[in-house]
Design an enzyme around this catalytic site. Structure first.
Site, PDB file in Angstrom:
ATOM      1  N   GLN A  96       0.863  -1.180   0.000  1.00  0.00           N
ATOM      2  CA  GLN A  96       0.000   0.000   0.000  1.00  0.00           C
ATOM      3  C   GLN A  96       0.905   1.236   0.000  1.00  0.00           C
ATOM      4  O   GLN A  96       1.443   1.618   1.043  1.00  0.00           O
ATOM      5  CB  GLN A  96      -0.923  -0.017   1.211  1.00  0.00           C
ATOM      6  CG  GLN A  96      -1.733  -1.303   1.344  1.00  0.00           C
ATOM      7  CD  GLN A  96      -2.791  -1.455   0.269  1.00  0.00           C
ATOM      8  OE1 GLN A  96      -3.722  -0.664   0.178  1.00  0.00           O
ATOM      9  NE2 GLN A  96      -2.646  -2.488  -0.561  1.00  0.00           N
ATOM     10  N   ALA A 137     -12.079   2.572   2.433  1.00  0.00           N
ATOM     11  CA  ALA A 137     -10.971   1.716   2.033  1.00  0.00           C
ATOM     12  C   ALA A 137     -10.053   2.418   1.031  1.00  0.00           C
ATOM     13  O   ALA A 137     -10.304   3.534   0.580  1.00  0.00           O
ATOM     14  CB  ALA A 137     -11.514   0.415   1.452  1.00  0.00           C
ATOM     15  N   HIS A 138      -8.993   1.702   0.665  1.00  0.00           N
ATOM     16  CA  HIS A 138      -7.961   2.288  -0.185  1.00  0.00           C
ATOM     17  C   HIS A 138      -8.504   2.696  -1.557  1.00  0.00           C
ATOM     18  O   HIS A 138      -9.377   2.070  -2.120  1.00  0.00           O
ATOM     19  CB  HIS A 138      -6.761   1.351  -0.342  1.00  0.00           C
ATOM     20  CG  HIS A 138      -7.092  -0.008  -0.866  1.00  0.00           C
ATOM     21  ND1 HIS A 138      -6.229  -1.060  -0.769  1.00  0.00           N
ATOM     22  CD2 HIS A 138      -8.179  -0.497  -1.501  1.00  0.00           C
ATOM     23  CE1 HIS A 138      -6.759  -2.128  -1.321  1.00  0.00           C
ATOM     24  NE2 HIS A 138      -7.944  -1.811  -1.780  1.00  0.00           N
ATOM     25  N   ASN A 139      -7.953   3.807  -2.043  1.00  0.00           N
ATOM     26  CA  ASN A 139      -8.237   4.333  -3.382  1.00  0.00           C
ATOM     27  C   ASN A 139      -9.660   4.847  -3.564  1.00  0.00           C
ATOM     28  O   ASN A 139     -10.088   5.101  -4.692  1.00  0.00           O
ATOM     29  CB  ASN A 139      -7.924   3.296  -4.474  1.00  0.00           C
ATOM     30  CG  ASN A 139      -6.454   2.951  -4.542  1.00  0.00           C
ATOM     31  OD1 ASN A 139      -6.040   1.894  -4.066  1.00  0.00           O
ATOM     32  ND2 ASN A 139      -5.650   3.846  -5.090  1.00  0.00           N
TER      33      ASN A 139
END
Length: 228
Positions: A96, A137-139
């Site tokens: 990440q 969450a990511h992105n």
């Protein structure tokens, strides 16, 4: 020669107030008038703008934070996203490597978590307000002036366009877009793109009027009164 953030001392402008036991990593920049509560940890290279309020027991890593941002107690910014390869066998972690960018006038409720991006960035748009116990969450990319109520959960790479409202417990399955001005009612779950200006309910989320008709029809069938 180029220096890594860990090689720079922190830069703290005048009128910054630090609570007891605040930890500030190397290369951190904190703008004038910002207040940081006790026991908060700010990781290397983080930038925090002016006139922000960071409450107690927060942790901030890999983040750029704008002006007039409010983080309530226990907020986690920039933790690793939940990304894995070879599912169910080796479960190898996907690195990440991105950041979290929080624009001006954002407010984030207590114990909410915003993951940093895997390759790109996780972005929270100007004027957006996020309630307690929300998971982003990511992105994910959240537009301007959105409202997210408590326990909303956005899976990775969800995009919210401007002025989206999500009721308590609403969610997305990720890799989809919820169009500008849409309303996701409480406990609804988006499983595909949502057109602009929609009102969605249920699981999977569908037009709220259709969902209400389905609920009424199901109740009539349960009572043995299919003809109303």
């Amino acid at each position: 020669a180029f220096l890594e953030p860990r090689e720079y001392p922190p830069i703290i402008e005048p009128d910054v107030k630090l609570g007891a036991n605040v930890v500030i990593g190397p290369g951190v920049e904190i703008g004038r008038g910002t207040v940081i509560g006790p026991n908060t940890v700010i990781g290397a290279g983080v930038t925090i703008g002016r006139n922000c309020t960071i409450a107690s027991n927060c942790s901030i890593d890999c983040a750029y934070i704008g002006n007039h941002v409010v983080l309530h107690a226990g907020v986690r910014i920039g933790v690793e996203g939940f990304g894995w390869l070879d599912h169910g066998r080796s479960n190898r972690k996907i690195p990440q490597l991105g950041r979290v960018i929080i624009q001006d006038r954002v407010e984030i409720g207590a114990n909410s978590t915003i993951d940093r991006g895997a390759l790109g960035d996780t972005v929270i748009g100007e004027g957006t307000k996020i309630d307690n116990l929300v998971q982003i969450a990511h992105n994910c990319r959240i537009g301007r002036n959105c409202l997210l109520a408590g326990t909303v959960a956005l899976s990775g790479s969800t995009t919210l366009e401007d002025s989206v409202m999500m009721g308590g417990g609403a969610a997305s399955t990720g890799h989809l877009t919820i169009g500008a001005g849409s309303i996701m009612m409480a406990w609804s779950a988006a499983t595909k793109d949502v057109p602009r200006g929609s009102q969605m309910a249920g699981y999977p989320a569908r037009d709220a009027k259709l969902w209400r008709r389905e609920i009424v029809a199901a109740r009539r069938l349960a009572k043995g009164d299919a003809n109303g």
